[in-house]
Design a protein around this motif. Structure first.
Motif, PDB file in Angstrom:
ATOM      1  N   ASN A 360       7.681  -9.212   5.011  1.00 38.37           N
ATOM      2  CA  ASN A 360       8.476  -8.621   3.926  1.00 38.37           C
ATOM      3  C   ASN A 360       7.912  -8.961   2.555  1.00 38.37           C
ATOM      4  O   ASN A 360       8.573  -8.789   1.538  1.00 38.37           O
ATOM      5  CB  ASN A 360       9.936  -9.070   4.015  1.00 38.37           C
ATOM      6  CG  ASN A 360      10.083 -10.568   3.777  1.00 38.37           C
ATOM      7  OD1 ASN A 360       9.111 -11.314   3.848  1.00 38.37           O
ATOM      8  ND2 ASN A 360      11.307 -11.004   3.520  1.00 38.37           N
ATOM      9  N   GLN A 361       6.669  -9.455   2.521  1.00 39.13           N
ATOM     10  CA  GLN A 361       6.015  -9.788   1.259  1.00 39.13           C
ATOM     11  C   GLN A 361       5.066  -8.662   0.866  1.00 39.13           C
ATOM     12  O   GLN A 361       4.130  -8.327   1.588  1.00 39.13           O
ATOM     13  CB  GLN A 361       5.230 -11.103   1.387  1.00 39.13           C
ATOM     14  CG  GLN A 361       6.081 -12.311   1.726  1.00 39.13           C
ATOM     15  CD  GLN A 361       7.030 -12.685   0.601  1.00 39.13           C
ATOM     16  OE1 GLN A 361       6.621 -12.733  -0.558  1.00 39.13           O
ATOM     17  NE2 GLN A 361       8.265 -12.955   0.943  1.00 39.13           N
ATOM     18  N   LEU A 362       5.326  -8.048  -0.285  1.00 45.72           N
ATOM     19  CA  LEU A 362       4.509  -6.952  -0.793  1.00 45.72           C
ATOM     20  C   LEU A 362       3.710  -7.446  -1.990  1.00 45.72           C
ATOM     21  O   LEU A 362       4.276  -7.813  -3.012  1.00 45.72           O
ATOM     22  CB  LEU A 362       5.385  -5.767  -1.200  1.00 45.72           C
ATOM     23  CG  LEU A 362       4.649  -4.536  -1.747  1.00 45.72           C
ATOM     24  CD1 LEU A 362       3.832  -3.874  -0.643  1.00 45.72           C
ATOM     25  CD2 LEU A 362       5.643  -3.538  -2.343  1.00 45.72           C
ATOM     26  N   ASN A 363       2.390  -7.446  -1.843  1.00 47.51           N
ATOM     27  CA  ASN A 363       1.501  -7.860  -2.937  1.00 47.51           C
ATOM     28  C   ASN A 363       1.001  -6.593  -3.623  1.00 47.51           C
ATOM     29  O   ASN A 363       0.352  -5.750  -3.003  1.00 47.51           O
ATOM     30  CB  ASN A 363       0.321  -8.671  -2.382  1.00 47.51           C
ATOM     31  CG  ASN A 363      -0.484  -9.326  -3.491  1.00 47.51           C
ATOM     32  OD1 ASN A 363      -0.459  -8.874  -4.633  1.00 47.51           O
ATOM     33  ND2 ASN A 363      -1.199 -10.393  -3.155  1.00 47.51           N
ATOM     34  N   MET A 364       1.291  -6.446  -4.909  1.00 43.51           N
ATOM     35  CA  MET A 364       0.967  -5.219  -5.634  1.00 43.51           C
ATOM     36  C   MET A 364       0.131  -5.543  -6.862  1.00 43.51           C
ATOM     37  O   MET A 364       0.429  -6.483  -7.601  1.00 43.51           O
ATOM     38  CB  MET A 364       2.255  -4.498  -6.042  1.00 43.51           C
ATOM     39  CG  MET A 364       2.039  -3.211  -6.814  1.00 43.51           C
ATOM     40  SD  MET A 364       3.614  -2.403  -7.221  1.00 43.51           S
ATOM     41  CE  MET A 364       4.178  -1.920  -5.589  1.00 43.51           C
TER      42      MET A 364
END
Length: 394
Positions: A360-364
């Motif tokens: 659930n970790q989104l790196n943007m």
């Protein structure tokens, strides 16, 4: 002004600095109409009774309170913004102000906080309203402003227009007119402009102008110099709406607020006939002609306006909560907010981000400015990712 990221000042214009990015859109400052009393004078003399003022004069306190509240919320926004902490090395404007310093001008040219700070405080963001059921943002956004220029332009307009109206009609009616018109402006804006965030009081200010116009029409018979007053008011309204076709100005908020205020004016600002008032104030032994309190056309306008207002706002709110974009059903409506010319373009600026997700970790990472952030998300939709990208690149 009403703005998505505020930027200037004629009656509130919602300002959308680059609609695709998450900038705050302010509104333009209204050209201030002449005072209510100078535009047209209600007949106030009964020859049999001597001079008297038939309509009560109110002490204006609510409009000044609104001004103080808006300024106070802007100060709170600047305190929460804390530019030195969140600027990531970028130079803040007015660094001597400490945490009250402004965001870099390339991010917010109105001398104000960041879009993310305004979003946290209740700015209008369509995705939050539709997918997270935060309809309260349609009201909260009218109390927020994108910068010093934005808040000053709007509050000066509110002082010049609102105080006169409150003196004539009292705080209850003018307060309701202001808030409901602001809601109407936010609603129409959200149905047409669904990227970025929006703040500002331009919709509410245009509502006051709309109320002034309908008040003049419904109380037509009690005013002197009515044609001159009507022409003056129409010219002021047209000029302010014309400003809304410039880029970065949200004219939908102006139009929605104006229409709401125009209909509300027939409901809230109706005056009794002068003859009816004269009879109530007549001296003992003097019998004024018997007249009904309101003329038939006033009653018809009251009923029709109330029905149209309730039906329109209910329909608009249902469409918004269902995620409807009215641009899909009206191919030319976007020209109401911006008309492209050889000098400027109305096209939204696209933003692009590179993303990687683990659990659930989104790196943007924003490809235009190099900023990156990590978000904790679950069941992420494409629209939410685009909103995060726009915010990161703003």
């Amino acid at each position: 002004m009403r703005g998505r990221n505020p930027s200037s000042g004629n009656v509130e214009i919602k300002v959308h600095p680059r609609r695709a990015d998450n900038t705050v859109h302010p509104g333009a400052a209204l050209a201030t109409p002449p005072p209510v009393e100078s535009m047209s004078s209600p007949m106030s003399v009964n020859p049999a009774m001597g001079d008297f003022r038939p309509f009560k004069r109110w002490f204006p306190w609510l409009v000044p309170f609104f001004v103080v509240a808006n300024v106070a919320l802007f100060i709170i926004a600047m305190y929460m913004n804390n530019c030195p902490k969140q600027s990531n090395g970028a130079s803040c404007v007015g660094s001597f102000l400490g945490r009250f310093s402004f965001q870099p001008l390339k991010e917010n040219p109105l001398f104000g906080p960041s879009s993310s700070t305004l979003d946290k405080m209740g700015a209008l963001e369509v995705n939050e309203v539709v997918h997270r059921h935060q309809a309260w943002r349609l009201i909260s956004c009218i109390w927020l402003h994108a910068g010093v220029i934005h808040v000053l332009a709007n509050m000066l307009s509110l002082i010049f227009i609102g105080i006169r109206l409150e003196q004539e009609f009292g705080f209850v009616r003018i307060g309701l007119l202001y808030v409901i018109s602001g809601f109407g402006g936010s609603l129409l804006s959200a149905l047409f402009i669904q990227s970025g965030i929006s703040v500002g009081a331009s919709g509410a200010l245009f509502g006051l102008l709309g109320g002034m116009l309908s008040e003049l029409l419904t109380n037509w018979t009690i005013y002197a110099n009515k044609c001159a007053a009507l022409l003056t008011l129409i010219v002021i309204i047209v000029i302010n709406l014309a400003v809304g076709i410039l880029p970065h100005v949200d004219n939908f908020a102006h139009i929605g607020g104006f229409i709401s205020g125009f209909l509300l004016g027939f409901v809230f600002l109706i005056r009794p006939q002068f003859g009816w008032v004269s009879r109530r104030h007549s001296r003992p032994g003097y019998s004024a002609p018997l007249k009904s309190k309101h003329k038939p056309y006033q009653c018809v306008l009251w009923v029709v306006s109330l029905i149209l207002l309730v039906a329109g706002m209910t329909t608009g709110l249902v469409l918004l909560l269902r995620g409807v974009n009215l641009n899909d059903h009206c191919s030319w409506c976007h020209y109401l907010s911006c008309v492209p010319t050889s000098k400027w373009s109305c096209k939204s600026q696209k933003v692009y981000c590179e993303t990687t997700q683990i659990g659930n970790q989104l790196n943007m990472t924003c490809l235009s400015n190099g900023r990156s952030n990590i978000y904790s998300l679950s069941n992420t939709s494409s629209s939410e990712v685009q909103q995060l990208c726009s915010r990161l690149c703003s």
